[in-house]
Design a protein around this motif. Structure first.
Motif, mmCIF file in Angstrom:
data_model
loop_
_atom_site.group_PDB
_atom_site.id
_atom_site.type_symbol
_atom_site.label_atom_id
_atom_site.label_comp_id
_atom_site.label_asym_id
_atom_site.label_seq_id
_atom_site.Cartn_x
_atom_site.Cartn_y
_atom_site.Cartn_z
ATOM 1 N N ILE A 68 -66.521 17.245 -22.946
ATOM 2 C CA ILE A 68 -65.320 17.010 -23.757
ATOM 3 C C ILE A 68 -64.744 18.333 -24.237
ATOM 4 C CG2 ILE A 68 -64.490 16.083 -25.965
ATOM 5 C CD1 ILE A 68 -66.439 13.749 -25.566
ATOM 6 N N ILE A 69 -65.620 19.218 -24.730
ATOM 7 C CA ILE A 69 -65.165 20.499 -25.278
ATOM 8 C C ILE A 69 -64.612 21.405 -24.184
ATOM 9 C CG2 ILE A 69 -65.930 22.610 -26.425
ATOM 10 C CD1 ILE A 69 -68.008 20.859 -27.903
ATOM 11 N N VAL A 70 -65.313 21.473 -23.043
ATOM 12 C CA VAL A 70 -64.951 22.421 -21.990
ATOM 13 C C VAL A 70 -63.841 21.898 -21.090
ATOM 14 C CG1 VAL A 70 -65.807 23.646 -19.956
ATOM 15 C CG2 VAL A 70 -67.250 23.464 -22.004
ATOM 16 N N TYR A 71 -63.900 20.598 -20.757
ATOM 17 C CA TYR A 71 -63.052 20.096 -19.690
ATOM 18 C C TYR A 71 -61.866 19.257 -20.165
ATOM 19 C CZ TYR A 71 -61.595 17.630 -15.476
ATOM 20 O OH TYR A 71 -60.859 17.094 -14.459
ATOM 21 N N MET A 72 -62.094 18.371 -21.144
ATOM 22 C CA MET A 72 -61.066 17.395 -21.493
ATOM 23 C C MET A 72 -59.982 17.995 -22.386
ATOM 24 S SD MET A 72 -63.314 13.944 -22.158
ATOM 25 C CE MET A 72 -61.922 13.097 -22.897
ATOM 26 N N PRO A 73 -58.723 17.974 -21.942
ATOM 27 C CA PRO A 73 -57.624 18.448 -22.786
ATOM 28 C C PRO A 73 -57.171 17.338 -23.735
ATOM 29 C CG PRO A 73 -56.761 17.735 -20.686
ATOM 30 C CD PRO A 73 -58.262 17.551 -20.611
ATOM 31 N N GLU A 74 -56.368 17.705 -24.709
ATOM 32 C CA GLU A 74 -55.764 16.691 -25.560
ATOM 33 C C GLU A 74 -54.798 15.872 -24.709
ATOM 34 O OE1 GLU A 74 -55.566 14.286 -27.795
ATOM 35 O OE2 GLU A 74 -56.337 15.818 -29.163
ATOM 36 N N SER A 75 -54.539 14.628 -25.087
ATOM 37 C CA SER A 75 -53.684 13.771 -24.267
ATOM 38 C C SER A 75 -52.232 14.249 -24.314
ATOM 39 C CB SER A 75 -53.768 12.320 -24.745
ATOM 40 O OG SER A 75 -53.068 12.149 -25.959
ATOM 41 N N PRO A 76 -51.497 14.111 -23.192
ATOM 42 C CA PRO A 76 -50.101 14.564 -23.145
ATOM 43 C C PRO A 76 -49.226 13.922 -24.215
ATOM 44 C CG PRO A 76 -50.900 14.097 -20.935
ATOM 45 C CD PRO A 76 -51.955 13.623 -21.887
ATOM 46 N N ARG A 77 -49.436 12.646 -24.463
ATOM 47 C CA ARG A 77 -48.595 11.949 -25.441
ATOM 48 C C ARG A 77 -48.784 12.526 -26.839
ATOM 49 N NH1 ARG A 77 -45.938 7.024 -25.205
ATOM 50 N NH2 ARG A 77 -45.488 6.068 -27.225
ATOM 51 N N TYR A 78 -50.024 12.834 -27.194
ATOM 52 C CA TYR A 78 -50.282 13.432 -28.508
ATOM 53 C C TYR A 78 -49.618 14.795 -28.612
ATOM 54 C CZ TYR A 78 -52.766 15.590 -32.389
ATOM 55 O OH TYR A 78 -53.061 16.251 -33.550
ATOM 56 N N LEU A 79 -49.753 15.620 -27.571
ATOM 57 C CA LEU A 79 -49.153 16.955 -27.591
ATOM 58 C C LEU A 79 -47.626 16.871 -27.692
ATOM 59 C CD1 LEU A 79 -51.326 18.705 -24.859
ATOM 60 C CD2 LEU A 79 -51.477 19.012 -27.344
ATOM 61 N N ALA A 80 -47.028 15.912 -26.981
ATOM 62 C CA ALA A 80 -45.582 15.732 -27.052
ATOM 63 C C ALA A 80 -45.155 15.310 -28.458
ATOM 64 C CB ALA A 80 -45.126 14.692 -26.032
ATOM 65 N N ALA A 81 -45.948 14.442 -29.082
ATOM 66 C CA ALA A 81 -45.620 13.982 -30.437
ATOM 67 C C ALA A 81 -45.730 15.106 -31.454
ATOM 68 C CB ALA A 81 -46.547 12.830 -30.828
ATOM 69 N N GLN A 82 -46.616 16.083 -31.178
ATOM 70 C CA GLN A 82 -46.791 17.210 -32.089
ATOM 71 C C GLN A 82 -45.852 18.373 -31.764
ATOM 72 O OE1 GLN A 82 -48.914 16.972 -34.765
ATOM 73 N NE2 GLN A 82 -49.120 14.871 -34.039
ATOM 74 N N GLY A 83 -45.060 18.245 -30.712
ATOM 75 C CA GLY A 83 -44.136 19.313 -30.328
ATOM 76 C C GLY A 83 -44.816 20.506 -29.683
ATOM 77 N N GLU A 84 -46.007 20.309 -29.128
ATOM 78 C CA GLU A 84 -46.763 21.393 -28.484
ATOM 79 C C GLU A 84 -46.305 21.537 -27.020
ATOM 80 O OE1 GLU A 84 -48.832 23.382 -29.880
ATOM 81 O OE2 GLU A 84 -49.561 22.412 -31.708
ATOM 82 N N THR A 85 -45.128 22.102 -26.816
ATOM 83 C CA THR A 85 -44.513 22.171 -25.486
ATOM 84 C C THR A 85 -45.358 22.967 -24.500
ATOM 85 O OG1 THR A 85 -42.349 22.069 -26.556
ATOM 86 C CG2 THR A 85 -42.401 22.733 -24.244
ATOM 87 N N LYS A 86 -45.843 24.126 -24.917
ATOM 88 C CA LYS A 86 -46.632 24.990 -24.039
ATOM 89 C C LYS A 86 -47.914 24.306 -23.604
ATOM 90 C CE LYS A 86 -47.547 29.076 -22.159
ATOM 91 N NZ LYS A 86 -46.745 29.637 -21.051
ATOM 92 N N ALA A 127 -75.681 12.455 -24.391
ATOM 93 C CA ALA A 127 -74.722 12.728 -25.463
ATOM 94 C C ALA A 127 -74.322 14.202 -25.493
ATOM 95 C CB ALA A 127 -75.309 12.307 -26.811
ATOM 96 N N LEU A 128 -75.310 15.098 -25.282
ATOM 97 C CA LEU A 128 -75.011 16.541 -25.263
ATOM 98 C C LEU A 128 -74.130 16.906 -24.072
ATOM 99 C CD1 LEU A 128 -78.442 18.118 -26.284
ATOM 100 C CD2 LEU A 128 -76.312 18.180 -27.598
ATOM 101 N N VAL A 129 -74.458 16.355 -22.912
ATOM 102 C CA VAL A 129 -73.642 16.624 -21.719
ATOM 103 C C VAL A 129 -72.215 16.131 -21.936
ATOM 104 C CG1 VAL A 129 -73.308 16.031 -19.285
ATOM 105 C CG2 VAL A 129 -75.594 16.600 -20.134
ATOM 106 N N MET A 130 -72.091 14.944 -22.500
ATOM 107 C CA MET A 130 -70.770 14.388 -22.764
ATOM 108 C C MET A 130 -69.988 15.261 -23.744
ATOM 109 S SD MET A 130 -69.770 10.560 -24.066
ATOM 110 C CE MET A 130 -70.757 10.714 -25.559
ATOM 111 N N ALA A 131 -70.648 15.703 -24.803
ATOM 112 C CA ALA A 131 -69.985 16.553 -25.787
ATOM 113 C C ALA A 131 -69.514 17.866 -25.165
ATOM 114 C CB ALA A 131 -70.934 16.830 -26.959
ATOM 115 N N LEU A 132 -70.369 18.470 -24.334
ATOM 116 C CA LEU A 132 -69.997 19.725 -23.672
ATOM 117 C C LEU A 132 -68.823 19.531 -22.720
ATOM 118 C CD1 LEU A 132 -73.529 21.220 -22.917
ATOM 119 C CD2 LEU A 132 -71.868 22.066 -24.576
#
Length: 251
Positions: free
Chosen positions: A93-111, A86-91
């Motif tokens: 997620i925090i370090v490696y996994m970005p937010e999903s492209p679709r969510y960022l597009a919906a929020q207008g986070e172009t950069k 669980a700790l490895v997974m959490a780390l």
């Protein structure tokens, strides 16, 4: 951690409840995240592979329990080992996994969208992928807003489709699939008195993994409904045989 350190059944129940909340969230978010990060051509395949990951994780746990069952305090090590994962997974997620492209597009986070696409797409596909995601988000925004009453209305067969989706998931659980997995050691010890139930559970996990692999390979060849029927009939026959054997064991 709560389950590993339990000093009574109430404490164990609390740990199980919190763990269940985590599992429920992952079961919902993981397929959605994979779908929103995957290229369209590979989306179905990659979403399906998450079930392979779940099955492999279960098999690893069942294999570890074969050895830990020989220790009086082995069950604490079993739960405690999960803390590491669980700790490895959490780390990760925090370090490696970005937010999903679709969510960022919906929020207008172009950069941020540009940065994420640069990490998960080939350089020549970045602009095309961004345009596709933005187009999908724009199309969604142009759709009329639906209320809960619309979801269960008879228009466009919505009520039938929603109830069908709920029924498939509900009957999948009520057929006994998870009950067999959860209580496998107890069930197997009743049926095979002289055998090692933990070891048999491990073999059951191997069967589960093979079945998932076969489903992934054949799902596009034979279709979804035939596999549903095969799985449902197999589960029914399994439960009949299970009931008969356990009934004989307790006579």
């Amino acid at each position: 951690a709560i389950q590993a350190g339990s000093i009574g059944i109430p404490m164990m129940y609390i740990g199980r409840f919190i763990g269940g909340c985590g599992i429920g969230m992952f079961a919902t978010c993981v397929p959605v995240y994979i779908a929103e990060c995957s290229p369209t051509d590979y989306r179905g395949m990659l979403v399906t592979f998450w079930q392979i990951g779940v099955t492999i994780g279960m098999l690893v746990g069942q294999g570890a329990n074969v050895g830990l069952a020989k220790l009086d305090w082995g069950w604490r090590v079993s739960y405690g080992g999960n803390i590491v994962f669980a700790l490895v997974m959490a780390l990760l997620i925090i370090v490696y996994m970005p937010e999903s492209p679709r969510y960022l597009a919906a929020q207008g986070e172009t950069k941020k969208l540009q940065n994420v696409m640069s990490k998960i797409r080939k350089a020549e596909d970045v602009e095309y992928s961004i345009d596709r995601v933005n187009a999908e988000v724009k199309a969604d925004r142009n759709l009329p807003t639906a209320s809960w009453s619309d979801v269960f209305s008879k228009n466009n067969n919505m009520r039938r489709r929603v109830l069908l989706g709920i029924a498939l998931q509900a009957f999948n659980q009520m057929s006994g699939n998870e009950a067999i997995n959860f209580y496998a050691p107890i069930i197997l010890s009743d049926i095979f008195v002289s055998a090692n139930p933990i070891l048999l559970s491990f073999f059951l996990g191997i069967v589960n993994l093979v079945a998932v692999g076969v489903s992934i390979v054949t799902i596009d060849r034979f279709g979804r409904v035939p596999l549903f029927l095969i799985g449902g009939v197999t589960m029914m026959l399994c439960q009949i045989a299970n009931s008969v054997q356990i009934g004989r064991a307790h006579v």
